[in-house]
Structure formats: structure tokens, C-alpha cells
Write a protein that holds these residues in place. Structure first.
Motif, PDB file in Angstrom:
ATOM      1  N   PHE A 205      58.528  53.454   5.137  1.00 49.47           N
ATOM      2  CA  PHE A 205      58.409  52.207   4.629  1.00 49.47           C
ATOM      3  C   PHE A 205      58.887  50.769   5.478  1.00 49.47           C
ATOM      4  N   ALA A 206      59.608  51.376   6.469  1.00 47.80           N
ATOM      5  CA  ALA A 206      59.984  50.316   7.228  1.00 47.80           C
ATOM      6  C   ALA A 206      58.801  49.930   8.287  1.00 47.80           C
ATOM      7  N   LEU A 207      58.067  50.948   8.752  1.00 42.64           N
ATOM      8  CA  LEU A 207      56.904  50.617   9.596  1.00 42.64           C
ATOM      9  C   LEU A 207      55.710  50.090   8.679  1.00 42.64           C
ATOM     10  N   ALA A 208      55.548  50.520   7.449  1.00 45.45           N
ATOM     11  CA  ALA A 208      54.512  49.741   6.371  1.00 45.45           C
ATOM     12  C   ALA A 208      53.373  49.774   7.266  1.00 45.45           C
ATOM     13  N   LYS A 209      52.712  50.869   7.720  1.00 42.53           N
ATOM     14  CA  LYS A 209      51.447  50.839   8.468  1.00 42.53           C
ATOM     15  C   LYS A 209      50.137  50.289   7.517  1.00 42.53           C
ATOM     16  N   ASP A 210      50.216  50.502   6.466  1.00 37.91           N
ATOM     17  CA  ASP A 210      49.116  50.285   5.546  1.00 37.91           C
ATOM     18  C   ASP A 210      49.294  49.038   4.777  1.00 37.91           C
ATOM     19  N   SER A 211      50.507  48.282   5.300  1.00 33.18           N
ATOM     20  CA  SER A 211      50.712  46.939   4.192  1.00 33.18           C
ATOM     21  C   SER A 211      49.914  45.886   5.017  1.00 33.18           C
ATOM     22  N   ASN A 212      50.105  44.741   4.197  1.00 36.25           N
ATOM     23  CA  ASN A 212      49.493  43.371   4.687  1.00 36.25           C
ATOM     24  C   ASN A 212      50.014  43.033   5.977  1.00 36.25           C
ATOM     25  N   ASP A 213      49.478  43.042   7.039  1.00 39.36           N
ATOM     26  CA  ASP A 213      50.012  42.754   8.458  1.00 39.36           C
ATOM     27  C   ASP A 213      50.659  41.196   8.405  1.00 39.36           C
ATOM     28  N   ALA A 214      50.163  40.303   7.703  1.00 39.04           N
ATOM     29  CA  ALA A 214      50.617  38.903   7.744  1.00 39.04           C
ATOM     30  C   ALA A 214      51.692  38.776   6.633  1.00 39.04           C
ATOM     31  N   ASP A 215      52.227  39.606   6.066  1.00 43.72           N
ATOM     32  CA  ASP A 215      53.176  39.575   5.108  1.00 43.72           C
ATOM     33  C   ASP A 215      54.546  39.640   6.382  1.00 43.72           C
ATOM     34  N   GLU A 216      55.335  38.428   6.130  1.00 44.38           N
ATOM     35  CA  GLU A 216      56.489  38.138   7.098  1.00 44.38           C
ATOM     36  C   GLU A 216      57.604  39.282   6.933  1.00 44.38           C
ATOM     37  N   ASP A 217      57.663  39.404   5.644  1.00 44.88           N
ATOM     38  CA  ASP A 217      58.808  40.695   5.306  1.00 44.88           C
ATOM     39  C   ASP A 217      58.522  42.134   5.818  1.00 44.88           C
ATOM     40  N   VAL A 218      57.221  42.378   5.916  1.00 40.16           N
ATOM     41  CA  VAL A 218      56.877  43.518   6.679  1.00 40.16           C
ATOM     42  C   VAL A 218      57.071  43.488   7.850  1.00 40.16           C
ATOM     43  N   LEU A 219      56.653  42.362   8.650  1.00 36.35           N
ATOM     44  CA  LEU A 219      56.921  42.300  10.008  1.00 36.35           C
ATOM     45  C   LEU A 219      58.484  42.377  10.450  1.00 36.35           C
ATOM     46  N   GLU A 220      59.274  41.844   9.464  1.00 37.30           N
ATOM     47  CA  GLU A 220      60.545  41.891   9.667  1.00 37.30           C
ATOM     48  C   GLU A 220      61.263  43.266   9.681  1.00 37.30           C
ATOM     49  N   SER A 221      60.811  43.958   8.771  1.00 38.30           N
ATOM     50  CA  SER A 221      60.994  45.386   8.756  1.00 38.30           C
ATOM     51  C   SER A 221      60.832  46.081   9.962  1.00 38.30           C
ATOM     52  N   ARG A 222      59.563  46.005  10.664  1.00 39.94           N
ATOM     53  CA  ARG A 222      59.260  46.558  11.623  1.00 39.94           C
ATOM     54  C   ARG A 222      60.214  46.144  12.914  1.00 39.94           C
ATOM     55  N   ARG A 223      60.409  44.770  12.982  1.00 43.29           N
ATOM     56  CA  ARG A 223      61.207  44.408  13.947  1.00 43.29           C
ATOM     57  C   ARG A 223      62.557  44.912  13.874  1.00 43.29           C
ATOM     58  N   LEU A 224      63.169  44.859  12.564  1.00 44.89           N
ATOM     59  CA  LEU A 224      64.591  45.330  12.598  1.00 44.89           C
ATOM     60  C   LEU A 224      64.805  46.790  12.789  1.00 44.89           C
ATOM     61  N   TRP A 225      63.427  47.459  12.537  1.00 44.45           N
ATOM     62  CA  TRP A 225      63.624  48.951  12.774  1.00 44.45           C
ATOM     63  C   TRP A 225      63.575  49.168  14.250  1.00 44.45           C
ATOM     64  N   LEU A 226      62.675  48.436  15.049  1.00 33.42           N
ATOM     65  CA  LEU A 226      62.895  48.924  16.434  1.00 33.42           C
ATOM     66  C   LEU A 226      63.823  48.128  17.134  1.00 33.42           C
ATOM     67  N   GLN A 227      64.277  47.130  16.540  1.00 29.08           N
ATOM     68  CA  GLN A 227      65.658  46.541  16.973  1.00 29.08           C
ATOM     69  C   GLN A 227      67.052  47.478  16.862  1.00 29.08           C
ATOM     70  N   ILE A 228      67.024  48.234  15.493  1.00 29.70           N
ATOM     71  CA  ILE A 228      68.197  48.996  15.698  1.00 29.70           C
ATOM     72  C   ILE A 228      68.103  50.026  16.585  1.00 29.70           C
ATOM     73  N   LEU A 229      66.727  50.624  16.571  1.00 31.41           N
ATOM     74  CA  LEU A 229      66.409  51.875  17.528  1.00 31.41           C
ATOM     75  C   LEU A 229      67.058  51.402  18.883  1.00 31.41           C
ATOM     76  N   SER A 230      66.726  50.174  19.440  1.00 30.27           N
ATOM     77  CA  SER A 230      67.170  49.408  20.794  1.00 30.27           C
ATOM     78  C   SER A 230      68.695  49.737  20.726  1.00 30.27           C
ATOM     79  N   GLU A 231      69.420  49.336  19.804  1.00 25.68           N
ATOM     80  CA  GLU A 231      70.859  49.294  19.761  1.00 25.68           C
ATOM     81  C   GLU A 231      71.350  50.893  19.980  1.00 25.68           C
TER      82      GLU A 231
END
Length: 485
Positions: free
Chosen positions: A366-392
Motif C-alpha cells: 500500500f505504501a509503495l503503491a506501484k500500480d497507482s497514479n504516480d502524479a498523486d501527491e498523497d501516493v508520493l508522500e506514502s513512498r517518501r515517508l516509507w523510505l524516510q522511516i526505513l532510513s531512521e
């Protein structure tokens, strides 16, 4: 009090920690105090245990008044054998007062560790190898700690949460709360009753980190709740609620890591090994080649337990489970699984719930949403947040490795950590898993819209740390003649 249901049993996550309810275990996960005990620890034991309290007050290398204690002169063993009575029957009086039993468990575990490892400390201060510890725990310690552990749900040996760290603080001013300057240790081995000592700093920084775990629990549950299949919310609302939960997790992990960084100033690398002797376990330690006989408990079969370790903390395992991080199939990961048994039972159950639930609703997909609309800012935020939490999580594990390198590896040739894991290879096992996971995630989504400069910088750092870690592990393994596996 909120109840989080699973297929197997209800897992309680407290909204109201009910600090005056003595029938509940001292450790229950809550949205306010997280993985800390649901009330501040009990400082003084009941009157029946005045002997125990007296010995513990006299025990540290440096007592509260600054004078040498029993461990300074290697007199603890004699005092325990001559002065301490078997008070097991008194433990039963408090079986319905679980926080009191937790305090008893804490104090008897300090006594057990100090009694058995006192000869090793005596050799250490002379510059000699640890040698053998005492191999038998006398009944007047063995029977009470076994009884307390049975009632409270711990191993009959010192644990990180129930004893050494999270149930081992008191507040100078109760109204000032959990501010670092307001924290003091209840029990210590070396000089930890002095608030400015390295032993105090080592323990209190852990408490200072875990005081942030309430929002970590809340954010995790919010993210999972957003993906509830029974929800009638719109897809957009679910995405926004999911992201809100992740933002809480990210903000909290940043606070945890910022607090962790203060360890360098509050507990000096040159001082750690002087009190570390007393937090070793029995399992995989040269000091206990055949385990320990617990008189009156298991006279004919020595027992073995892992030692106190920050690896028993529940915050990073919570993140691993929410983020669906997979550890490699290695003997080192088997040790990681064993460590799970050295946590309060409620913590273990909650962590298992999060793992099962995250896999069930597939938080990662769900976080990576690989089949979602890549222009959707909320989807992009999910991906960023996921990677940022992994980074923490990466940041936490990287710091932990740096601590191990500077506090231990460079200062002692003893091959195992206090918990019994290989000192050079065990932490890199988990750190490498997170670095690999981040690289995999970034490869999967980096061409799915712009994740931004912060994520690009994070991945540049990941590349450098992977190479640095490889070289460091190779170097220390070669120096010590050990295998990387």
C-alpha cells in the motif's frame, strides 16, 4: 482501555494506563507511555525484604554517599551467603500486586548478576581475563528470583525492560516527569547512583529514548487502522489517514535517534567496560561454560539465559514489523529470534500482532503503491515517508553499530556481547538487512515519480554506509580470526 483483536487472542493497548491498578502487569503497551512501564517503577521494597534492600544499598562499587561498597572490596558473596535469608514465602504474599513483584524481580536479578559475576569483576579491575564466574546461585537468591519471574512473566535473570533499564528509574521531582535531568537510577553496579556517571548515563539515555515510544505505538496503530478492510472510508481518505500515521512514526523516530546521539556525552566509551561485566548473561559466555545451578530450583540441571541487552528493546522490532523488513536466513538471525523471548509478555504479543497485521493488510504494498497514479501527491508522500522511516531505522542501527565499535570492539577482545551474540557480526546482520531493503524499495519506486532531494540524499548515504560496513566487518573479523557468518 483499548482492545486490539487478533485471530488468536485480544492484545490490550492501553489508553488509560491505570497506574493505581496493581492487578495488571507493570508492563503493558500504551498509547501514552508506549513500552515504558504503565506507572513509574516502585522504588522501595516491602518491609519483609529489608535484608535485600540493605544489601543492594551497600552493593555498588561506589555507594550513594560516595564511599566504597561491597563490590569494591569483593565482599558481596560473603554477605549474601551469611546475611540473606530465603524470603520466597514472602513473595507469594504479593502475587496479586504485580508491580511489587516486578520490583522484587528487578532487585533479585541485580543481586543474582552481581553475586555470580563478582569474581569476574575482581579480575577485570586487575587487568586479568574474566575467568570463571560463580557457577551456583544460592537458594536464598535463586528461589525468590524464580518465583518472581514466574509471576511477572520474565526469565529468572536480568532483563532489559523488567529489571536493568526500564524498571530501574526514579523521579527526583514527580511533578517534573520524565525529563532526563529528573531521572535517577534505583539500582546500580558501579557508580550509577551518581547521576553524572557513565553507568547512569548508559541506562538513563535508554529510558529517555523509550519515553518517546507512546506516539510510535499510536502512529503504528493509526497506519494499520487506515488499511482496515472493513473501513467504509474512501480510498483518498484511507491514504491520507495512512500517511498521517506514518508521519507520526517518522517524527517520533527522529526524536528517538536525536536522543540516542546524546549517549556519547552522557556515557563515555572509556568507562563502559568497567560496569559491563555485571550485565553479561550465561548463554554463550566463557564465564559460564556449563550454565548455572539454581539451588532449590533446578539442582541437577544447570540453566542458561541471555544477558541484558538493548536488543531487547521493542521500538526497532516494532518498526521492522510495521515495515515488513525481512531478516536474512542466518544463524545470527536465529539469535535475534531468541532475544524476542526476553521482553515483557505484553510487548511480545503486541509486536507479533503488528507483524501479522502488517502482512495481512500488506502495508508495504500500500505504501509503495506501484500500480497507482504516480502524479498523486498523497501516493508520493506514502513512498517518501516509507523510505524516510526505513532510513531512521537504518540510522538507529548504524549508531548502535558505531557504539559497539567504539565502546566495546576497540576496548576488549571478549568475543561476545552481553546477550551472548557475536560482537563483530551480529549487529551488522540486522543493519545490512535494512540497507538492502532500502536499496530494493528505492529501485522499485524511484522511477515512479520524483521522491525528492531528501530521498536521493538518503540513498547516497546508504551506498556509502554499505561499503563502509563491509570494510569494517571484514577488518574486525580478520583481526579477531572469526567468520563473517
Amino acid at each position: 482501555m483499548a482492545s486490539v483483536a487478533t485471530q488468536h487472542q485480544p492484545i490490550l493497548v492501553l489508553d488509560d494506563t491505570r497506574p493505581d491498578d496493581m492487578t495488571l502487569p507493570a508492563f503493558m503497551v500504551s498509547k501514552t507511555r508506549g513500552f515504558l512501564p504503565r506507572m513509574d517503577p516502585i522504588v522501595h521494597l516491602p518491609d519483609e525484604f529489608a535484608q535485600v534492600e540493605s544489601i543492594l544499598d551497600r552493593m555498588p562499587v561506589k555507594k550513594l554517599d560516595g564511599t566504597p561498597g561491597l563490590l569494591a572490596e569483593s565482599k558481596l558473596g560473603d554477605v549474601v551467603e551469611k546475611e540473606l535469608q530465603d524470603l520466597t514465602d514472602h513473595v507469594d504474599k504479593y502475587k496479586n500486586n504485580l508491580p511489587v513483584v516486578n520490583a522484587l524481580y528487578r532487585d533479585y536479578s541485580f543481586l543474582a548478576s552481581a553475586y555470580l559475576l563478582e569474581p569476574c569483576h575482581e579480575r577485570f579491575v586487575k587487568g586479568e581475563p574474566y575467568g570463571l564466574a560463580r557457577q551456583t546461585l544460592p537458594a536464598q537468591v535463586a528461589r525468590p528470583i524464580a518465583k518472581c519471574a514466574e509471576i511477572a512473566g520474565f526469565k529468572p535473570w536480568m532483563e532489559y525492560a523488567g529489571s536493568y533499564a526500564l524498571f530501574n528509574y526514579r523521579l527526583v521531582d514527580p511533578s517534573a516527569g520524565l525529563e532526563y535531568s529528573n531521572l535517577r537510577l534505583i539500582r546500580a553496579f558501579e557508580e550509577g547512583l551518581d547521576h553524572n556517571s557513565s553507568e547512569a548515563g548508559f541506562v538513563l539515555v535508554h529510558i529517555d529514548m523509550v519515553k518517546n515510544s507512546g506516539p510510535l505505538v499510536s502512529g503504528t496503530l493509526a497506519a494499520l487502522d487506515a488499511l482496515d478492510t472493513a473501513s467504509t472510508s474512501s480510498p483518498a481518505t484511507r491514504r491520507q489517514d495512512f500517511n498521517a500515521g506514518l508521519r507520526t512514526v517518522l517524527e517520533t523516530m527522529r526524536k528517538v535517534n536525536k536522543t540516542m546521539e546524546t549517549m556519547w556525552g552522557k556515557s563515555k566509551p572509556t568507562s563502559y567496560t568497567s560496569f559491563r561485566t555485571f550485565i553479561f548473561g550465561i548463554t554463550s559466555q566463557s564465564m559460564f561454560p556449563n550454565g548455572v545451578v539454581y539451588e532449590g530450583v533446578n539442582d541437577n540441571k544447570p540453566m542458561s539465559f541471555r544477558g541484558e541487552s538493548g536488543a531487547n528493546d521493542s521500538m526497532i522490532p516494532l518498526m521492522d514489523n510495521l515495515l515488513c523488513v525481512t531478516m536474512p536466513d542466518t544463524p545470527l538471525t536465529e539469535i535475534l529470534k531468541d532475544f524476542r523471548e526476553y521482553r515483557p509478555s505484553n510487548h511480545r504479543a503486541f509486536l507479533q500482532f503488528v507483524k501479522d497485521r502488517a502482512l495481512e493488510v500488506d502495508t508495504k504494498a500500500f505504501a509503495l503503491a506501484k500500480d497507482s497514479n504516480d502524479a498523486d501527491e498523497d501516493v508520493l508522500e506514502s513512498r517518501r515517508l516509507w523510505l524516510q522511516i526505513l532510513s531512521e531505522v537504518r540510522d538507529f542501527r548504524w549508531r548502535h553499530w558505531c557504539f559497539a565499535r567504539e565502546y566495546i570492539i576497540k576496548r576488549t577482545s571478549h568475543p561476545t556481547a552481553t546477550g551472548g551474540s557475536p560482537i563483530v557480526t551480529w549487529l551488522p546482520n540486522q543493519l545490512q538487512a535494512v540497507l538492502d531493503e532500502m536499496a530494493k524499495v528505492y529501485d522499485e519506486v524511484s522511477d515512479k515519480g520524483d521522491l525528492g532531494e531528501e530521498c536521493r540524499d538518503i540513498m547516497d548515504l546508504v551506498g556509502r554506509q554499505r561499503e563502509t560496513l563491509r570494510k569494517e566487518v571484514e577488518k574486525y573479523c580478520a583481526e579477531r580470526g572469526v567468520s563473517r557468518e
